[in-house]
Design a protein around this motif. Sequence first.
Motif, PDB file in Angstrom:
ATOM      1  N   ASN A 167       0.814  -1.218   0.000  1.00 38.01           N
ATOM      2  CA  ASN A 167       0.000   0.000   0.000  1.00 38.01           C
ATOM      3  C   ASN A 167       0.849   1.270   0.000  1.00 38.01           C
ATOM      4  N   ARG A 168       2.131   1.120   0.304  1.00 38.59           N
ATOM      5  CA  ARG A 168       3.032   2.281   0.291  1.00 38.59           C
ATOM      6  C   ARG A 168       4.021   2.202  -0.876  1.00 38.59           C
ATOM      7  N   PHE A 169       3.737   1.369  -1.847  1.00 40.31           N
ATOM      8  CA  PHE A 169       4.655   1.168  -2.977  1.00 40.31           C
ATOM      9  C   PHE A 169       4.846   2.472  -3.743  1.00 40.31           C
ATOM     10  N   ASP A 170       6.098   2.885  -3.902  1.00 43.10           N
ATOM     11  CA  ASP A 170       6.441   4.107  -4.629  1.00 43.10           C
ATOM     12  C   ASP A 170       7.737   3.852  -5.393  1.00 43.10           C
ATOM     13  N   PRO A 182      10.938   0.211  -2.527  1.00 47.62           N
ATOM     14  CA  PRO A 182       9.930   1.168  -3.003  1.00 47.62           C
ATOM     15  C   PRO A 182       8.986   1.613  -1.885  1.00 47.62           C
ATOM     16  N   ASP A 183       9.476   1.611  -0.668  1.00 47.89           N
ATOM     17  CA  ASP A 183       8.699   1.959   0.518  1.00 47.89           C
ATOM     18  C   ASP A 183       9.672   2.599   1.496  1.00 47.89           C
ATOM     19  N   SER A 184       9.587   3.918   1.670  1.00 48.24           N
ATOM     20  CA  SER A 184      10.565   4.648   2.484  1.00 48.24           C
ATOM     21  C   SER A 184      10.566   4.204   3.940  1.00 48.24           C
ATOM     22  N   ASP A 185       9.387   3.912   4.493  1.00 44.19           N
ATOM     23  CA  ASP A 185       9.318   3.478   5.891  1.00 44.19           C
ATOM     24  C   ASP A 185      10.030   2.141   6.080  1.00 44.19           C
ATOM     25  N   ALA A 186       9.745   1.186   5.182  1.00 43.06           N
ATOM     26  CA  ALA A 186      10.397  -0.120   5.268  1.00 43.06           C
ATOM     27  C   ALA A 186      11.896   0.009   5.034  1.00 43.06           C
ATOM     28  N   ALA A 187      12.283   0.911   4.140  1.00 35.52           N
ATOM     29  CA  ALA A 187      13.708   1.107   3.850  1.00 35.52           C
ATOM     30  C   ALA A 187      14.469   1.544   5.096  1.00 35.52           C
ATOM     31  N   ALA A 188      13.872   2.454   5.876  1.00 33.84           N
ATOM     32  CA  ALA A 188      14.521   2.935   7.094  1.00 33.84           C
ATOM     33  C   ALA A 188      14.666   1.798   8.105  1.00 33.84           C
TER      34      ALA A 188
END
Length: 368
Positions: A167-170, A182-188
């Motif tokens: 749902n946060r795919f970018d 493709p998900d800034s929150d998951a990346a952090a």
Amino acid sequence: MSGSTFGNHLKITTWGESHGAALGVVIDGFPAGMELSESDIQKYLDRRKPGTSSVTTPRKEDDKVEILSGVFEGKTTGTPISLLVRNTSQKSGDYSQIASYYRPGHADYGFDAKYGFRDYRGGGRSSGRETIGRVAAGALCAKLLGQMGITLTAYTKSIGPVSIDPNRFDASVIKENPVCMPDSDAAAKAFDYIQECRNELDSVGGVIECRIEGVPAGIGEPVFDKLDASMAKALMSIGAVKAVEVGDGVMVSTYKGSEDNDGFTYKDGKITTTTNHSGGIMGGISSGSDIILRCHVKPTPSISKEQSTVKQDGSPIDIVIGGRHDPVVVPRAVVVVECMAAVTLLDAMISNMSARASYITAFYNNRI
């Protein structure tokens, strides 16, 4: 050594070692007439080169590509294209002790068992630097596929226990974070987890997903050269990949037929599928839906924790591996997956040009 060539109509042969003078690739069967410059290739190599963030090996290499043959006046000539990348930051002394023992999780023992000899400097042909040639070749293929409206997008789906939220795919942030998510929150969160593993002198694995859009229906062969079989071979040939999935992958073993079957409908002037559990490939042939591929990547085997192994004479030894290593190979392998998928797909599309007599007669009857 055999097995360094991949492809049927379009063949790539990679060469070179991690601590040799250079590495590269020869691409045979690539069509003439496509505009090509070193910058077209370099932007792909820059995505896999070391020393670009704190989650990659500190080994510093520019990985600058040189076009040696197959291009004249800015266009491919149809002759073999030879590409070279020179090694400039070898520290072979970091590996001198490895000559006497077998590293856990590496190909050391297998090489000795097969050849009776091995290049222990960084793993030789087993090193991740071998993928330089794959990426350089894939850059050419991706460019030609792009001219046909086909795009490939690979990204990190998960690292260790940290997964992206669909749902946060970018897609726009994939190249903006060091873990290629493709998900800034998951990346952090993934970044923090990698640092945690590094502090524990350990490493971590993850999953890379590749989505290919714009592939027409009808690409691939129905028996041994199935498109999904060819993709699986290409992706499994990447050193750290231990499993490959297409579409829903292993989950299909839990489905009923009514849940797994992709139905067909007519939309926007063409036949298309109502779902895409098959990942864009049915019976080994593309369906026209997006092709979805997934690679499971093992943790980097070179870690700084003490491990037990044996010497060449079989005597036990406890070791701590030195040198410069990635705490996770997933982010740098993203572009490798994308490029191997590009090579495989273009090869299949070139092969498909002879699938029908009408394709051949249409080409020659309208030849300029």
